[in-house]
Write a protein that holds these residues in place. Sequence first.
Motif, mmCIF file in Angstrom:
data_model
loop_
_atom_site.group_PDB
_atom_site.id
_atom_site.type_symbol
_atom_site.label_atom_id
_atom_site.label_comp_id
_atom_site.label_asym_id
_atom_site.label_seq_id
_atom_site.Cartn_x
_atom_site.Cartn_y
_atom_site.Cartn_z
ATOM 1 N N MET A 109 0.824 -1.187 0.000
ATOM 2 C CA MET A 109 0.000 0.000 0.000
ATOM 3 C C MET A 109 0.873 1.257 0.000
ATOM 4 N N THR A 110 1.924 1.261 0.814
ATOM 5 C CA THR A 110 2.768 2.452 0.859
ATOM 6 C C THR A 110 3.440 2.712 -0.483
ATOM 7 N N LEU A 111 3.811 1.652 -1.188
ATOM 8 C CA LEU A 111 4.420 1.818 -2.508
ATOM 9 C C LEU A 111 3.442 2.495 -3.457
ATOM 10 N N TRP A 112 2.224 2.024 -3.474
ATOM 11 C CA TRP A 112 1.190 2.555 -4.364
ATOM 12 C C TRP A 112 0.896 4.025 -4.060
ATOM 13 N N ILE A 113 0.689 4.354 -2.804
ATOM 14 C CA ILE A 113 0.370 5.726 -2.424
ATOM 15 C C ILE A 113 1.555 6.651 -2.687
ATOM 16 N N THR A 114 2.764 6.200 -2.414
ATOM 17 C CA THR A 114 3.943 7.016 -2.695
ATOM 18 C C THR A 114 4.050 7.290 -4.187
ATOM 19 N N LEU B 31 7.239 8.640 -10.321
ATOM 20 C CA LEU B 31 8.481 7.861 -10.318
ATOM 21 C C LEU B 31 9.665 8.817 -10.388
ATOM 22 N N GLN B 32 10.198 9.151 -9.233
ATOM 23 C CA GLN B 32 11.331 10.068 -9.123
ATOM 24 C C GLN B 32 12.630 9.276 -8.986
ATOM 25 N N PRO B 33 13.764 9.934 -9.212
ATOM 26 C CA PRO B 33 15.051 9.233 -9.077
ATOM 27 C C PRO B 33 15.255 8.619 -7.688
ATOM 28 N N ASN B 34 14.757 9.260 -6.646
ATOM 29 C CA ASN B 34 14.911 8.739 -5.283
ATOM 30 C C ASN B 34 13.634 8.053 -4.786
ATOM 31 N N PHE B 35 12.867 7.519 -5.722
ATOM 32 C CA PHE B 35 11.578 6.911 -5.379
ATOM 33 C C PHE B 35 11.728 5.782 -4.353
ATOM 34 N N LEU B 36 12.691 4.902 -4.538
ATOM 35 C CA LEU B 36 12.839 3.772 -3.610
ATOM 36 C C LEU B 36 13.123 4.251 -2.192
ATOM 37 N N TRP B 37 13.923 5.279 -2.053
ATOM 38 C CA TRP B 37 14.202 5.832 -0.725
ATOM 39 C C TRP B 37 12.935 6.428 -0.110
#
Length: 52
Positions: free
Chosen positions: A1-6, A12-18
């Motif tokens: 859920m947090t992945l989807w909302i983020t 999709l930003q360069p620091n998306f995973l962080w």
Amino acid sequence: MTLWITWINLGLQPNFLWLWAKAFILAWPAAATISFLFAPKVHKLTEKIISK
């Protein structure tokens, strides 16, 4: 859920995973606490609804 909302909020930003990892780490304790507190009540309500 947090992945989807983020992803919805920031794209999709360069620091998306962080950013996603930070959101996950901050949200997990709250989600776990809410689940532990309300799960028994929700289970009882579900049993009442199903038994009718």
